[in-house]
Write a protein that holds these residues in place. Structure first.
Motif, PDB file in Angstrom:
ATOM      1  N   SER A  45       0.830  -1.199   0.000  1.00  0.00           N
ATOM      2  CA  SER A  45       0.000   0.000   0.000  1.00  0.00           C
ATOM      3  C   SER A  45       0.867   1.252   0.000  1.00  0.00           C
ATOM      4  CB  SER A  45      -0.929   0.004   1.210  1.00  0.00           C
ATOM      5  OG  SER A  45      -1.875  -1.027   1.087  1.00  0.00           O
ATOM      6  N   ALA A  49       0.826   4.087  -2.770  1.00  0.00           N
ATOM      7  CA  ALA A  49       0.534   5.471  -2.383  1.00  0.00           C
ATOM      8  C   ALA A  49       1.526   6.424  -3.038  1.00  0.00           C
ATOM      9  CB  ALA A  49       0.556   5.615  -0.869  1.00  0.00           C
ATOM     10  N   ASN A  53       0.263   9.384  -5.412  1.00  0.00           N
ATOM     11  CA  ASN A  53       0.641  10.770  -5.144  1.00  0.00           C
ATOM     12  C   ASN A  53       1.383  11.380  -6.330  1.00  0.00           C
ATOM     13  OD1 ASN A  53      -0.566  10.727  -2.635  1.00  0.00           O
ATOM     14  ND2 ASN A  53       1.310  10.181  -1.576  1.00  0.00           N
ATOM     15  N   LYS A  86      -5.743  -0.456  -1.368  1.00  0.00           N
ATOM     16  CA  LYS A  86      -5.732   0.789  -2.140  1.00  0.00           C
ATOM     17  C   LYS A  86      -6.332   0.604  -3.526  1.00  0.00           C
ATOM     18  CE  LYS A  86      -3.069   4.089  -1.721  1.00  0.00           C
ATOM     19  NZ  LYS A  86      -3.913   5.070  -1.087  1.00  0.00           N
TER      20      LYS A  86
END
Length: 105
Positions: A45, A49, A53, A86
């Protein structure tokens, strides 16, 4: 697998730069973090991420097609065992971008 300290450093530096409005530095830090995560074979995850981002940075820079391509890559990784929590977040972000591009299929 937890994000290694170097990846976390890149993630934190990218977030700090983004928060201060320095998209160029934020991009550089997140690209470095994604590369390091890939080098380490991370499919967590935390590494997803980083990719999500970075896609946001691309979007803010009006690089919508690049953002969508990166989210597609992240979604493919999120679907690999063990599936990431996610996956739905990435899928929704990708759908939003594809809708904006007029390529929702």
């Amino acid at each position: 697998m937890q994000m290694t300290s170097i990846c976390q450093i890149y993630a934190d530096a990218g977030l700090s730069a983004f928060t201060s409005g320095d998209l160029q530095t934020a991009e550089a830090m997140l690209v470095a973090g994604v590369k390091e995560a890939e080098r380490q074979g991370m499919n967590s995850s935390a590494s997803l991420a980083l990719m999500q981002n970075l896609a946001l940075i691309f979007y803010k820079q009006k690089r919508v097609a690049e953002a969508a391509a990166l989210l597609e890559k992240a979604l493919r990784q999120a679907r690999k065992p063990p599936r990431s929590e996610k996956q739905s977040d990435i899928g929704l972000a990708l759908a939003d971008l594809k809708f904006e591009l007029g390529s929702l299929d």
